[in-house]
Scaffold this motif. Structure first.
Motif, mmCIF file in Angstrom:
data_model
loop_
_atom_site.group_PDB
_atom_site.id
_atom_site.type_symbol
_atom_site.label_atom_id
_atom_site.label_comp_id
_atom_site.label_asym_id
_atom_site.label_seq_id
_atom_site.Cartn_x
_atom_site.Cartn_y
_atom_site.Cartn_z
ATOM 1 N N LEU A 148 0.834 -1.193 0.000
ATOM 2 C CA LEU A 148 0.000 0.000 0.000
ATOM 3 C C LEU A 148 0.875 1.251 0.000
ATOM 4 O O LEU A 148 1.967 1.250 0.582
ATOM 5 N N PRO A 149 0.405 2.312 -0.636
ATOM 6 C CA PRO A 149 1.160 3.568 -0.572
ATOM 7 C C PRO A 149 1.330 3.996 0.889
ATOM 8 O O PRO A 149 0.422 3.855 1.704
ATOM 9 N N GLY A 150 2.494 4.487 1.204
ATOM 10 C CA GLY A 150 2.763 4.924 2.568
ATOM 11 C C GLY A 150 3.208 3.814 3.501
ATOM 12 O O GLY A 150 3.269 4.013 4.712
ATOM 13 N N SER A 151 3.522 2.640 2.945
ATOM 14 C CA SER A 151 4.010 1.535 3.785
ATOM 15 C C SER A 151 5.318 1.947 4.452
ATOM 16 O O SER A 151 6.096 2.720 3.893
ATOM 17 N N SER A 152 5.565 1.388 5.614
ATOM 18 C CA SER A 152 6.785 1.738 6.355
ATOM 19 C C SER A 152 8.011 1.225 5.606
ATOM 20 O O SER A 152 7.927 0.293 4.808
ATOM 21 N N PRO A 153 9.157 1.844 5.868
ATOM 22 C CA PRO A 153 10.391 1.395 5.211
ATOM 23 C C PRO A 153 10.697 -0.084 5.468
ATOM 24 O O PRO A 153 11.228 -0.763 4.598
ATOM 25 N N TRP A 154 10.346 -0.574 6.655
ATOM 26 C CA TRP A 154 10.619 -1.982 6.965
ATOM 27 C C TRP A 154 9.760 -2.906 6.127
ATOM 28 O O TRP A 154 10.222 -3.958 5.679
ATOM 29 N N VAL A 155 8.528 -2.511 5.878
ATOM 30 C CA VAL A 155 7.642 -3.318 5.033
ATOM 31 C C VAL A 155 8.144 -3.276 3.590
ATOM 32 O O VAL A 155 8.158 -4.297 2.897
ATOM 33 N N LEU A 156 8.596 -2.101 3.148
ATOM 34 C CA LEU A 156 9.162 -1.985 1.798
ATOM 35 C C LEU A 156 10.407 -2.854 1.661
ATOM 36 O O LEU A 156 10.586 -3.534 0.635
ATOM 37 N N LEU A 160 13.182 -7.592 -0.521
ATOM 38 C CA LEU A 160 13.960 -8.816 -0.328
ATOM 39 C C LEU A 160 13.198 -10.038 -0.828
ATOM 40 O O LEU A 160 13.791 -10.958 -1.399
ATOM 41 N N SER A 161 11.909 -10.030 -0.649
ATOM 42 C CA SER A 161 11.088 -11.120 -1.154
ATOM 43 C C SER A 161 11.107 -11.144 -2.687
ATOM 44 O O SER A 161 11.161 -12.207 -3.304
ATOM 45 N N ASP A 162 11.075 -9.957 -3.309
ATOM 46 C CA ASP A 162 11.183 -9.869 -4.766
ATOM 47 C C ASP A 162 12.498 -10.480 -5.252
ATOM 48 O O ASP A 162 12.523 -11.233 -6.226
ATOM 49 N N VAL A 163 13.581 -10.149 -4.563
ATOM 50 C CA VAL A 163 14.899 -10.676 -4.939
ATOM 51 C C VAL A 163 14.902 -12.198 -4.838
ATOM 52 O O VAL A 163 15.384 -12.895 -5.744
ATOM 53 N N ASP A 164 14.350 -12.733 -3.749
ATOM 54 C CA ASP A 164 14.299 -14.186 -3.573
ATOM 55 C C ASP A 164 13.519 -14.847 -4.702
ATOM 56 O O ASP A 164 13.936 -15.871 -5.245
ATOM 57 N N ARG A 165 12.391 -14.266 -5.073
ATOM 58 C CA ARG A 165 11.575 -14.849 -6.145
ATOM 59 C C ARG A 165 12.294 -14.803 -7.482
ATOM 60 O O ARG A 165 12.263 -15.745 -8.254
ATOM 61 N N ARG A 166 12.957 -13.682 -7.768
ATOM 62 C CA ARG A 166 13.688 -13.557 -9.040
ATOM 63 C C ARG A 166 14.856 -14.540 -9.100
ATOM 64 O O ARG A 166 15.112 -15.141 -10.143
ATOM 65 N N GLU A 167 15.562 -14.718 -7.984
ATOM 66 C CA GLU A 167 16.660 -15.680 -7.961
ATOM 67 C C GLU A 167 16.147 -17.098 -8.165
ATOM 68 O O GLU A 167 16.755 -17.880 -8.895
ATOM 69 N N ALA A 168 15.048 -17.446 -7.526
ATOM 70 C CA ALA A 168 14.466 -18.778 -7.693
ATOM 71 C C ALA A 168 14.039 -18.995 -9.138
ATOM 72 O O ALA A 168 14.237 -20.083 -9.699
ATOM 73 N N ASN A 169 13.483 -17.970 -9.756
ATOM 74 C CA ASN A 169 13.075 -18.079 -11.149
ATOM 75 C C ASN A 169 14.285 -18.256 -12.055
ATOM 76 O O ASN A 169 14.263 -19.059 -12.990
ATOM 77 N N ALA A 170 15.364 -17.537 -11.777
ATOM 78 C CA ALA A 170 16.583 -17.662 -12.580
ATOM 79 C C ALA A 170 17.160 -19.070 -12.467
ATOM 80 O O ALA A 170 17.585 -19.655 -13.477
#
Length: 50
Positions: free
Chosen positions: A7-15, A20-30
């Protein structure tokens, strides 16, 4: 990707957690793509002559 669901305005920790989750998914896909390419490269060639 997880960051697309934030959501817009999410805290930096949530971002950070989403990024990090995006990175994990992209690495698994690679890894999955590399394994598929390797299997194709290692499979025997079927040559049929007429």
């Amino acid at each position: 990707m997880p960051t697309e669901l934030l959501l817009p305005g999410s805290s930096p920790w949530v971002l950070l957690r989403g990024a990090l989750s995006d990175v994990d998914r992209r690495e698994a896909n690679a890894v999955q793509l590399l394994r598929a390419a390797l299997l194709v490269c290692l499979s025997p060639i079927d040559v049929q002559t007429n």
